[in-house]
Design a protein around this motif. Structure first.
Motif, short mmCIF file in Angstrom:
data_model
loop_
_atom_site.label_atom_id
_atom_site.label_comp_id
_atom_site.label_asym_id
_atom_site.label_seq_id
_atom_site.Cartn_x
_atom_site.Cartn_y
_atom_site.Cartn_z
N ALA A 165 -3.27 23.35 12.72
CA ALA A 165 -3.82 22.30 11.87
C ALA A 165 -4.91 21.53 12.61
O ALA A 165 -4.86 21.39 13.84
N PRO A 166 -5.90 21.04 11.91
CA PRO A 166 -6.99 20.29 12.56
C PRO A 166 -6.59 18.86 12.87
O PRO A 166 -5.53 18.38 12.46
N GLU A 167 -7.46 18.20 13.61
CA GLU A 167 -7.37 16.75 13.80
C GLU A 167 -8.48 16.14 12.96
O GLU A 167 -9.66 16.29 13.26
N VAL A 168 -8.10 15.45 11.90
CA VAL A 168 -9.09 15.01 10.93
C VAL A 168 -8.54 13.83 10.13
O VAL A 168 -7.32 13.67 10.02
N ILE A 169 -9.44 13.02 9.61
CA ILE A 169 -9.08 11.97 8.68
C ILE A 169 -9.84 12.21 7.38
O ILE A 169 -11.04 12.47 7.41
N ALA A 170 -9.14 12.15 6.26
CA ALA A 170 -9.76 12.31 4.95
C ALA A 170 -9.76 10.97 4.23
O ALA A 170 -8.83 10.17 4.37
N PHE A 171 -10.82 10.73 3.46
CA PHE A 171 -10.96 9.50 2.70
C PHE A 171 -11.26 9.84 1.25
O PHE A 171 -12.14 10.66 0.97
N TRP A 172 -10.56 9.20 0.33
CA TRP A 172 -10.82 9.35 -1.10
C TRP A 172 -11.71 8.18 -1.53
O TRP A 172 -11.30 7.01 -1.43
N LEU A 173 -12.93 8.50 -1.98
CA LEU A 173 -13.92 7.48 -2.32
C LEU A 173 -14.20 7.44 -3.82
O LEU A 173 -14.23 8.48 -4.49
N VAL A 221 0.87 -1.18 0.00
CA VAL A 221 0.00 0.00 0.00
C VAL A 221 0.90 1.23 0.00
O VAL A 221 1.69 1.41 0.93
N PRO A 222 0.84 2.07 -1.03
CA PRO A 222 1.69 3.28 -1.03
C PRO A 222 1.46 4.11 0.22
O PRO A 222 0.33 4.26 0.71
N TYR A 223 2.55 4.68 0.75
CA TYR A 223 2.49 5.43 2.02
C TYR A 223 3.49 6.57 1.96
O TYR A 223 4.60 6.43 1.44
N PHE A 224 3.10 7.72 2.49
CA PHE A 224 4.06 8.79 2.72
C PHE A 224 3.58 9.65 3.89
O PHE A 224 2.46 9.50 4.37
N PHE A 225 4.46 10.54 4.34
CA PHE A 225 4.13 11.38 5.48
C PHE A 225 4.77 12.75 5.31
O PHE A 225 5.69 12.93 4.51
N THR A 226 4.29 13.70 6.08
CA THR A 226 4.90 15.02 6.10
C THR A 226 4.74 15.65 7.47
O THR A 226 3.84 15.27 8.24
N ASP A 227 5.62 16.60 7.77
CA ASP A 227 5.53 17.41 8.98
C ASP A 227 5.69 18.86 8.56
O ASP A 227 6.73 19.23 7.99
N GLN A 228 4.67 19.67 8.82
CA GLN A 228 4.72 21.10 8.50
C GLN A 228 4.05 21.88 9.63
O GLN A 228 2.87 21.65 9.92
N TYR A 229 4.82 22.77 10.28
CA TYR A 229 4.32 23.51 11.45
C TYR A 229 3.86 22.49 12.50
O TYR A 229 4.63 21.61 12.87
N ASP A 230 2.60 22.60 12.94
CA ASP A 230 2.10 21.65 13.93
C ASP A 230 1.36 20.48 13.28
O ASP A 230 0.75 19.67 13.96
N LEU A 231 1.43 20.41 11.95
CA LEU A 231 0.72 19.36 11.23
C LEU A 231 1.63 18.15 11.03
O LEU A 231 2.74 18.26 10.50
N GLY A 232 1.14 17.01 11.50
CA GLY A 232 1.77 15.74 11.19
C GLY A 232 0.77 14.90 10.42
O GLY A 232 -0.41 14.81 10.81
N MET A 233 1.19 14.30 9.33
CA MET A 233 0.25 13.64 8.44
C MET A 233 0.82 12.34 7.92
O MET A 233 2.02 12.23 7.66
N GLU A 234 -0.05 11.34 7.75
CA GLU A 234 0.28 10.10 7.07
C GLU A 234 -0.77 9.84 6.00
O GLU A 234 -1.96 10.07 6.23
N TYR A 235 -0.32 9.36 4.85
CA TYR A 235 -1.21 9.08 3.73
C TYR A 235 -0.96 7.67 3.26
O TYR A 235 0.20 7.25 3.11
N CYS A 236 -2.02 6.93 3.00
CA CYS A 236 -1.86 5.60 2.43
C CYS A 236 -2.86 5.41 1.30
O CYS A 236 -3.97 5.97 1.32
N GLY A 237 -2.46 4.65 0.28
CA GLY A 237 -3.34 4.39 -0.84
C GLY A 237 -2.85 5.03 -2.13
O GLY A 237 -1.72 5.50 -2.23
N TRP A 238 -3.75 5.07 -3.11
CA TRP A 238 -3.41 5.63 -4.42
C TRP A 238 -4.66 6.26 -5.01
O TRP A 238 -5.62 5.57 -5.34
N ALA A 239 -4.66 7.58 -5.14
CA ALA A 239 -5.83 8.30 -5.64
C ALA A 239 -5.37 9.43 -6.55
O ALA A 239 -5.40 10.60 -6.18
#
Length: 423
Positions: free
Chosen positions: A363-371, A324-342
């Motif tokens: 940055a918010p606390e949230v999960i995004a989904f690509w459908l 499963v493709p995965y990447f992450f980033t850190d910018q300011y107070d935002l920490g993020m992980e992404y998995c999948g392919w969209a």
């Protein structure tokens, strides 16, 4: 020929190359292993170049895959500062700079990628920097911390450009980002998440110039002082950081006559069109059985997992690289992980679990989904919410296997992520 007499050559002393060498020894290979790299640095992970190391938080050594002595302990011949100039499949040999040759029984190409550069007048002025290796990051950090702080122009609004912008703001530099997109990261995340990243950077003082390109740079005594945009706008700049993407380093593969199409083409077992040559990491376009197409993934997780898989494949083990493709980033107070392919056209909409609004520069606390149209999850991103990657990976795998999610349950924070599939 006994295993002791075999020679496996790895071209690219990178994260992927080092993990492949590690896998060979871990799986019991007793033959000769040559790990050859152009850089003088022992193999290292590249994310810190635009994150912790650039921000001054992490020491150089933290990114090393292994300390130098580990390679000697594992009887891995680490050849640094050397360049392979040719691969000869017919004789199964490689030629290094200086005309030194080595025969191989199996060869792995882990040559990675090369930064794309700007071809405009003034692009050779000092103060225009790219980011791909440790010396680049070290020089950029020194420039960002100079007194007085420089006026920074970032060209490109992808991951590298935005991480550099965040680091520069952390050092107190005024920052302008120029992008030919109409929003940051839009080409990889779509409009909804692009709006979140734009709001976060603007709340932290970054100025954007969208749908614009650089026509030329102005200099004073050879040092960059300004950039002229293609709409005629002139921007002051003491330091320019260019992040306009990378391209796979396929030159050796092309010279050797291997199949190349947006990277070195491999099957799911990381084998190229030559049965004795394998490829992994940034340079490889690999058939991913999970997604059902060839993917070339330019991220840390692919180099790490792909190197290990390639090492096993070189030993003749059955490998099906369905990562499963995965990447992450850190910018300011935002920490993020992404998995999948969209990619564009691969999904119908983005939905959120939580509120994606940036408030008070945070940055918010949230999960995004690509459908997809039929509600299959093909990608997911967790922002400032942790310990959910296993659940998100399971949803992505289910989505590519044809199982949809229930959108109402998916977006309801009270429903466990393990209980959101339809049915």
């Amino acid at each position: 020929m006994s295993a002791d007499e075999q020679v496996f050559v790895i071209v690219g002393a990178s994260l992927a190359g080092a993990r492949a060498a590690e896998a060979l020894r871990a799986e019991g290979f007793t033959g000769r292993v040559l790990l050859i790299g152009q850089e003088d640095e022992v193999p290292y992970e590249r994310p810190p170049l635009s994150k912790g190391f650039l921000q001054g938080k992490d020491p150089r050594e933290k990114a090393y895959v292994h300390p130098r002595e580990w390679y000697a302990e594992q009887d891995i011949e680490l050849m640094l500062g050397r360049r392979v100039v040719a691969v000869h499949p017919e004789s199964r040999t490689v030629t290094l700079d200086g005309d030194e040759q080595f025969a191989y029984d199996k060869l792995l190409l882990a040559t990675g990628s090369v930064v794309r550069t700007l071809d405009v007048p003034g692009a050779d002025a000092s103060g225009i920097r790219y980011l791909r290796a440790y010396p680049d990051s070290e020089a950029l950090r020194q420039a960002l911390t100079a007194d007085p702080r420089p006026q920074v122009l970032v060209v490109g609004s992808g991951w590298i450009g935005l991480e550099i912008a965040a680091a520069a703001r952390g050092y107190g530099c005024p920052v302008t980002v120029v992008s030919n997109e109409r929003a940051p990261l839009r080409h990889v995340l779509g409009d909804e998440l692009a709006a979140l990243f734009r709001a976060l950077h603007e709340a932290n003082g970054v100025e954007f110039r969208f749908e614009a390109g650089v026509r030329s740079f102005g200099d004073l005594d050879g040092a960059v002082r300004s950039a002229l945009l293609d709409d005629g706008t002139e921007l002051a700049a003491d330091l320019v950081a260019v992040g306009v993407g990378i391209r796979p380093a396929t030159e050796l593969a092309e010279q050797a006559g291997l199949a190349v199409d947006n990277g070195v083409v491999t099957d799911a077992g990381l084998r190229t069109s030559d049965p004795h040559i394998y490829a992994c990491g940034d340079v490889a376009s690999t058939l991913n059985p999970l997604v059902g197409r060839h993917l070339r993934t330019e991220h840390w997780a692919n180099a790490r997992a792909g190197g290990k898989a390639a090492g096993k494949a070189m030993l003749g083990q059955e490998v099906s690289y369905a990562q499963v493709p995965y990447f992450f980033t850190d910018q300011y107070d935002l920490g993020m992980e992404y998995c999948g392919w969209a990619g564009p056209g691969d999904y119908a909409r983005v939905v959120f679990r939580g509120d994606p609004t940036v408030r008070d520069g945070k940055a918010p606390e949230v999960i995004a989904f690509w459908l997809t149209d039929d509600n299959r999850v093909v990608a997911a991103m967790n922002i400032n919410i942790w310990d959910v990657q296993d659940d998100l990976n399971a949803l992505v795998k289910a989505g590519f296997a044809g199982t949809p999610a229930n959108p109402a349950r998916l977006t309801d924070p009270s429903v466990p992520l393990s209980d959101v599939l339809a049915g």
